[in-house]
Write a protein that holds these residues in place. Structure first.
Motif, mmCIF file in Angstrom:
data_model
loop_
_atom_site.group_PDB
_atom_site.id
_atom_site.type_symbol
_atom_site.label_atom_id
_atom_site.label_comp_id
_atom_site.label_asym_id
_atom_site.label_seq_id
_atom_site.Cartn_x
_atom_site.Cartn_y
_atom_site.Cartn_z
ATOM 1 N N ASP A 47 0.833 -1.200 0.000
ATOM 2 C CA ASP A 47 0.000 0.000 0.000
ATOM 3 C C ASP A 47 0.865 1.246 0.000
ATOM 4 N N PHE A 48 1.910 1.254 0.819
ATOM 5 C CA PHE A 48 2.818 2.397 0.898
ATOM 6 C C PHE A 48 3.461 2.663 -0.461
ATOM 7 N N ALA A 49 3.969 1.622 -1.109
ATOM 8 C CA ALA A 49 4.642 1.785 -2.396
ATOM 9 C C ALA A 49 3.693 2.366 -3.436
ATOM 10 N N PHE A 50 2.460 1.893 -3.452
ATOM 11 C CA PHE A 50 1.454 2.403 -4.388
ATOM 12 C C PHE A 50 1.102 3.853 -4.074
ATOM 13 N N ALA A 51 0.790 4.119 -2.811
ATOM 14 C CA ALA A 51 0.297 5.443 -2.418
ATOM 15 C C ALA A 51 1.322 6.534 -2.686
ATOM 16 N N MET A 52 2.597 6.246 -2.436
ATOM 17 C CA MET A 52 3.612 7.277 -2.602
ATOM 18 C C MET A 52 3.859 7.620 -4.061
ATOM 19 N N GLN A 53 3.608 6.690 -4.963
ATOM 20 C CA GLN A 53 3.709 7.040 -6.383
ATOM 21 C C GLN A 53 2.658 8.084 -6.742
ATOM 22 N N GLY A 54 1.491 7.966 -6.107
ATOM 23 C CA GLY A 54 0.441 8.948 -6.350
ATOM 24 C C GLY A 54 0.713 10.273 -5.673
ATOM 25 N N LEU A 55 1.002 10.233 -4.381
ATOM 26 C CA LEU A 55 1.231 11.472 -3.637
ATOM 27 C C LEU A 55 2.480 12.182 -4.147
ATOM 28 N N ALA B 68 1.312 16.494 -7.451
ATOM 29 C CA ALA B 68 1.423 17.911 -7.790
ATOM 30 C C ALA B 68 1.760 18.101 -9.272
ATOM 31 N N ILE B 69 2.516 17.158 -9.820
ATOM 32 C CA ILE B 69 2.824 17.226 -11.255
ATOM 33 C C ILE B 69 1.561 16.948 -12.061
ATOM 34 N N SER B 70 0.770 15.952 -11.617
ATOM 35 C CA SER B 70 -0.496 15.653 -12.294
ATOM 36 C C SER B 70 -1.430 16.845 -12.280
ATOM 37 N N LEU B 71 -1.484 17.553 -11.149
ATOM 38 C CA LEU B 71 -2.442 18.644 -10.985
ATOM 39 C C LEU B 71 -1.957 19.973 -11.554
ATOM 40 N N SER B 72 -0.641 20.249 -11.446
ATOM 41 C CA SER B 72 -0.160 21.597 -11.756
ATOM 42 C C SER B 72 1.050 21.644 -12.672
ATOM 43 N N GLY B 73 1.537 20.495 -13.112
ATOM 44 C CA GLY B 73 2.727 20.490 -13.946
ATOM 45 C C GLY B 73 2.462 21.002 -15.353
ATOM 46 N N SER B 74 3.515 21.490 -15.980
ATOM 47 C CA SER B 74 3.420 21.891 -17.387
ATOM 48 C C SER B 74 3.326 20.633 -18.246
ATOM 49 N N ALA B 75 3.000 20.815 -19.503
ATOM 50 C CA ALA B 75 2.922 19.669 -20.418
ATOM 51 C C ALA B 75 4.257 18.945 -20.474
ATOM 52 N N ALA B 76 5.351 19.701 -20.487
ATOM 53 C CA ALA B 76 6.679 19.086 -20.543
ATOM 54 C C ALA B 76 6.992 18.320 -19.264
ATOM 55 N N GLN B 77 6.648 18.887 -18.128
ATOM 56 C CA GLN B 77 6.891 18.210 -16.853
ATOM 57 C C GLN B 77 6.081 16.927 -16.741
ATOM 58 N N LYS B 78 4.832 16.975 -17.150
ATOM 59 C CA LYS B 78 3.999 15.772 -17.126
ATOM 60 C C LYS B 78 4.574 14.709 -18.049
ATOM 61 N N ALA B 79 4.988 15.123 -19.245
ATOM 62 C CA ALA B 79 5.520 14.171 -20.221
ATOM 63 C C ALA B 79 6.820 13.543 -19.730
ATOM 64 N N GLU B 80 7.610 14.302 -18.987
ATOM 65 C CA GLU B 80 8.891 13.788 -18.510
ATOM 66 C C GLU B 80 8.715 12.781 -17.382
ATOM 67 N N TRP B 81 7.784 13.050 -16.457
ATOM 68 C CA TRP B 81 7.748 12.260 -15.231
ATOM 69 C C TRP B 81 6.570 11.304 -15.084
ATOM 70 N N LEU B 82 5.394 11.649 -15.526
ATOM 71 C CA LEU B 82 4.233 10.808 -15.251
ATOM 72 C C LEU B 82 4.328 9.421 -15.883
ATOM 73 N N PRO B 83 4.804 9.280 -17.122
ATOM 74 C CA PRO B 83 4.958 7.920 -17.655
ATOM 75 C C PRO B 83 5.960 7.080 -16.863
ATOM 76 N N LYS B 84 7.010 7.709 -16.369
ATOM 77 C CA LYS B 84 8.009 6.973 -15.581
ATOM 78 C C LYS B 84 7.445 6.543 -14.233
ATOM 79 N N VAL B 85 6.647 7.411 -13.632
ATOM 80 C CA VAL B 85 6.018 7.054 -12.357
ATOM 81 C C VAL B 85 5.015 5.922 -12.575
ATOM 82 N N ALA B 86 4.229 6.011 -13.625
ATOM 83 C CA ALA B 86 3.198 5.012 -13.902
ATOM 84 C C ALA B 86 3.779 3.647 -14.240
ATOM 85 N N SER B 87 4.943 3.635 -14.868
ATOM 86 C CA SER B 87 5.569 2.357 -15.239
ATOM 87 C C SER B 87 6.375 1.754 -14.091
ATOM 88 N N GLY B 88 6.644 2.561 -13.070
ATOM 89 C CA GLY B 88 7.488 2.108 -11.973
ATOM 90 C C GLY B 88 8.956 2.375 -12.202
#
Length: 379
Positions: free
Chosen positions: A85-93, A97-117
């Motif tokens: 649960d901790f490992a899952f939750a921390m990927q979200g938390l 902030a990037i999901s909610l307020s990041g620029s398109a470039a910031q989202k593109a750089e980090w969200l796929p990497k977070v989602a893939s692990g």
């Protein structure tokens, strides 16, 4: 006990998700704490990402994460393993902030990497002298050409020992208190960032006090908008803390039922005892009440209710406080075995305690509820 998913707050896709998660937990989680917590967390993040579950944690095409899905994932994972649960939750938390307020470039750089692990995320708000009073941060950020430079310390940072990307909040001075705080993205391997202290807690997790000495960072959102970003991120995931507590409480009830049904008490079993039955009834009622509050709050949030703070606060408050009681009753029912290292209820007893503190302590949740009630009464 998954009948709460049959309630009208949920859709068929949520029940399908729960089924997939249960099967995954049965196949992949042995339970208990690992000797090397950092290695276990890396392995869990990679496995959750490979199974596609971390996609639930990040924005999809500009749409925020589905809170009901997050709640189902956390309750299911927590029921099987607190560390999962901790490992899952921390990927979200950590990436929220990037999901909610990041620029398109910031989202593109980090969200796929977070989602893939591929990238492990962390959320760095708390400081050694700042806990619930998040507006009084001491860490500073100053401009240096096109960059920002951070100096100071953060404490009790989950994934602090292994994060690849951190959302960090620091004072940029646009005003006093909350008005002078901005949010930043920091790479985990950037020069000047170090683990000042590994923090050992009763339920082992990768917690650390971090030191920032001339750390270069990337602004996230607008200058002076960091406090709002932090609160939006915490609000998004607050209900899911209650969901994790629900998972712990459900597991405690499972363990209590199984133990009471097989433990001999004279010619009968412990389950035949009236006092035991009274306790089991109380535990089950607490579990269902928490599930109702979580389902309502998660549904309201997904439906876009303008102000969901009261429902979210009630869900987190009730679920965490009642889970502590339910687990304590399960420990008491187990007798000496309940406080024996290696027993599942003993593990749950250690796991639950922090949930009444982090992401808004119970005392803070009560204030949120009361102030919202008073505001409504006076309007």
């Amino acid at each position: 006990m998954t009948d709460w998913l049959d309630w009208p707050f949920f859709e068929p896709r949520h029940r399908e998700l729960a089924d997939r998660l249960v099967r995954w937990c049965e196949a992949n989680l042995a339970g208990g704490h690992a000797d090397d917590v950092d290695a276990a967390c890396r392995s869990l993040v990679a496995a959750l990402g490979g199974a596609g579950f971390l996609n639930l944690c990040v924005a999809n095409g500009g749409t925020p994460p589905d809170v009901r899905s997050l709640a189902i994932a956390r309750s299911t994972l927590a029921r099987a393993s607190g560390l999962a649960d901790f490992a899952f939750a921390m990927q979200g938390l950590g990436s929220g902030a990037i999901s909610l307020s990041g620029s398109a470039a910031q989202k593109a750089e980090w969200l796929p990497k977070v989602a893939s692990g591929e990238a492990i995320a962390a959320f760095a708000l708390t400081e050694p002298e700042t806990g619930s009073d998040a507006a009084n941060l001491a860490m500073t950020a100053r401009r240096d050409g096109e960059d920002w430079v951070l100096d100071g310390e953060k404490s009790y940072i989950s994934n602090g020992t292994l994060a690849d990307v951190l959302t960090v909040f620091a004072r940029t001075g646009e005003g006093e208190g909350a008005r002078g705080i901005s949010a930043f993205i920091v790479h985990g391997n950037v020069p000047g960032l170090s683990v000042a202290e590994r923090i050992e807690v009763i339920a082992p997790h990768p917690l650390a006090r971090l030191k920032f000495e001339g750390v270069r960072a990337e602004l996230l959102g607008a200058e002076g908008g960091g406090f709002k970003i932090a609160m939006q991120t915490l609000n998004l995931f607050r209900v899911t803390v209650g969901a994790a507590a629900l998972g712990f409480a459900q597991r405690a009830l499972d363990e209590a039922l199984a133990f009471a049904s097989t433990r001999k008490l004279g010619n009968l079993t412990l389950a035949d005892n009236a006092v035991t039955q009274e306790r089991l009834g109380e535990m089950a009622t607490s579990v269902d009440a928490s599930a109702l509050l979580i389902a309502r709050a998660a549904w309201q949030q997904d439906m876009g209710k303008a102000d969901n703070r009261r429902a979210a606060a009630m869900a987190k408050l009730h679920a965490t406080e009642e889970a502590q009681r339910v687990i304590d009753m399960a420990v008491q029912l187990h007798g000496g075995l309940g406080v024996t290292k290696g027993a599942k209820v003993e593990e749950l007893y250690r796991e639950i305690r922090a949930l009444r503190i982090y992401e808004g302590a119970s005392e803070v949740q009560r204030m949120v509820i009361a102030r919202d009630l008073l505001k409504e009464h006076r309007s």
